[in-house]
Design a protein around this motif. Structure first.
Motif, PDB file in Angstrom:
ATOM      1  N   ILE A 145      43.236  33.598  33.342  1.00  7.05           N
ATOM      2  CA  ILE A 145      42.273  34.026  32.311  1.00  7.05           C
ATOM      3  C   ILE A 145      41.061  33.092  32.325  1.00  7.05           C
ATOM      4  O   ILE A 145      39.911  33.535  32.314  1.00  7.05           O
TER       5      ILE A 145
ATOM      6  N   ARG B 298      36.357  36.167  36.104  1.00  4.87           N
ATOM      7  CA  ARG B 298      34.926  36.517  36.033  1.00  4.87           C
ATOM      8  C   ARG B 298      34.768  38.024  36.207  1.00  4.87           C
ATOM      9  O   ARG B 298      33.741  38.493  36.707  1.00  4.87           O
ATOM     10  N   LYS B 299      35.763  38.789  35.786  1.00  6.12           N
ATOM     11  CA  LYS B 299      35.751  40.228  36.067  1.00  6.12           C
ATOM     12  C   LYS B 299      34.721  40.992  35.247  1.00  6.12           C
ATOM     13  O   LYS B 299      34.283  42.045  35.645  1.00  6.12           O
ATOM     14  N   CYS B 300      34.403  40.483  34.055  1.00  2.00           N
ATOM     15  CA  CYS B 300      33.359  41.169  33.274  1.00  2.00           C
ATOM     16  C   CYS B 300      32.346  40.140  32.785  1.00  2.00           C
ATOM     17  O   CYS B 300      32.550  38.930  32.931  1.00  2.00           O
TER      18      CYS B 300
ATOM     19  N   LEU C 135      31.516  39.165  29.879  1.00  3.11           N
ATOM     20  CA  LEU C 135      31.756  38.407  28.648  1.00  3.11           C
ATOM     21  C   LEU C 135      31.913  36.916  28.917  1.00  3.11           C
ATOM     22  O   LEU C 135      31.538  36.081  28.092  1.00  3.11           O
ATOM     23  N   CYS C 136      32.444  36.572  30.081  1.00  2.00           N
ATOM     24  CA  CYS C 136      32.637  35.148  30.384  1.00  2.00           C
ATOM     25  C   CYS C 136      31.297  34.422  30.554  1.00  2.00           C
ATOM     26  O   CYS C 136      31.238  33.201  30.442  1.00  2.00           O
TER      27      CYS C 136
ATOM     28  N   ILE D  18      41.130  41.098  24.255  1.00  3.50           N
ATOM     29  CA  ILE D  18      39.983  40.605  25.044  1.00  3.50           C
ATOM     30  C   ILE D  18      39.972  39.077  24.956  1.00  3.50           C
ATOM     31  O   ILE D  18      40.123  38.523  23.870  1.00  3.50           O
ATOM     32  N   LYS D  19      39.778  38.429  26.070  1.00  3.25           N
ATOM     33  CA  LYS D  19      39.951  36.966  26.106  1.00  3.25           C
ATOM     34  C   LYS D  19      38.653  36.154  25.988  1.00  3.25           C
ATOM     35  O   LYS D  19      38.706  34.954  25.763  1.00  3.25           O
ATOM     36  N   HIS D  20      37.507  36.791  26.202  1.00  2.70           N
ATOM     37  CA  HIS D  20      36.228  36.095  25.987  1.00  2.70           C
ATOM     38  C   HIS D  20      35.456  36.811  24.874  1.00  2.70           C
ATOM     39  O   HIS D  20      35.515  38.038  24.756  1.00  2.70           O
TER      40      HIS D  20
ATOM     41  N   CYS E 147      40.273  43.653  31.180  1.00  3.13           N
ATOM     42  CA  CYS E 147      41.020  42.528  30.601  1.00  3.13           C
ATOM     43  C   CYS E 147      42.492  42.862  30.370  1.00  3.13           C
ATOM     44  O   CYS E 147      43.310  41.951  30.217  1.00  3.13           O
TER      45      CYS E 147
ATOM     46  N   PHE F 296      45.892  41.053  31.576  1.00  2.37           N
ATOM     47  CA  PHE F 296      46.309  39.727  31.078  1.00  2.37           C
ATOM     48  C   PHE F 296      47.280  39.860  29.901  1.00  2.37           C
ATOM     49  O   PHE F 296      48.313  39.206  29.874  1.00  2.37           O
TER      50      PHE F 296
END
Ligand code: SF4
Length: 184
Positions: free
Chosen positions: A8, A12-14, A16-17, A80-82, A98, A101
């Motif tokens: 996680i 860097r998939k979306c 938001l990070c 959602i993690k970010h 996301c 995860f």
């Protein structure tokens, strides 16, 4: 769980990070029979890297105390993690990117009951659900029992939601008992 959390933090998939300060992986007792799943990190969560630590988190903690549980006894996470910028709603593609995860985290914890906090979290498990109709109703989704309640942040904004959230929350021990007795 450590490997999932590392993935996680490195994800860097979306986009938001790019705007978030920290990933918020989730935290708590991975042996807990019940987990609480919210939507996405807010400002305080983004700053600290911990879930539900702002005002909504304080309300969640007080509701947990009402059912005889301490925060550290259960596991808390988000779909959602970010943090989405300005706390906007997560986009469908962000949720989709996301979702592996949380799926992996739940597979590790294998909870008896998933309490979803708010509509996005409920819709992660059953997309056709409407929080106004489906809150406080236990449902089996695949191998999991899912119990939706309003999001504590919504309860802070709306006294009616706050009352309903408390009413649904205090039923959680009975819901667990029902599952223990072999609910089908
Ligand atoms: S929000 Fe989820 S999918 Fe997007 S970068 Fe963060 S961990 Fe990856």
């Amino acid at each position: 769980m450590f490997i999932i959390e590392k993935s996680i933090r490195e994800c860097r998939k979306c986009n938001l990070c790019k705007t978030a300060l920290n990933a918020v992986c989730g935290e708590g007792n991975i042996d807990s029979s019940v987990v609480f799943i919210g939507e996405a990190p807010g400002q305080t969560e983004d700053e600290t890297g911990r879930p539900f630590v702002g005002r909504a988190g304080k309300l969640l903690e007080s509701l947990l105390n009402e059912i005889g549980k301490k925060r550290e006894e259960i596991w808390i996470g988000n779909i959602i993690k970010h943090r989405p910028p300005q706390n906007r709603d997560p986009l469908p593609e962000e949720i989709s990117l996301c979702q592996p995860f949380l799926k992996a985290q739940l597979a590790t914890i294998d909870p008896k009951l998933i309490v979803t906090l708010g509509r996005f979290s409920m819709n992660y498990f059953y997309p056709a659900g409407k929080i106004t109709n489906d809150h406080g109703k236990l449902r089996k989704v695949g191998k999991y029992y899912v119990y939706p309640v309003y999001h504590p942040a919504a309860a802070l904004r709306n006294p009616t939601f706050a009352k309903t959230l408390k009413e649904d929350f205090v039923k959680i021990p009975k819901v667990l008992e029902f599952i223990d007795k072999g609910a089908k």
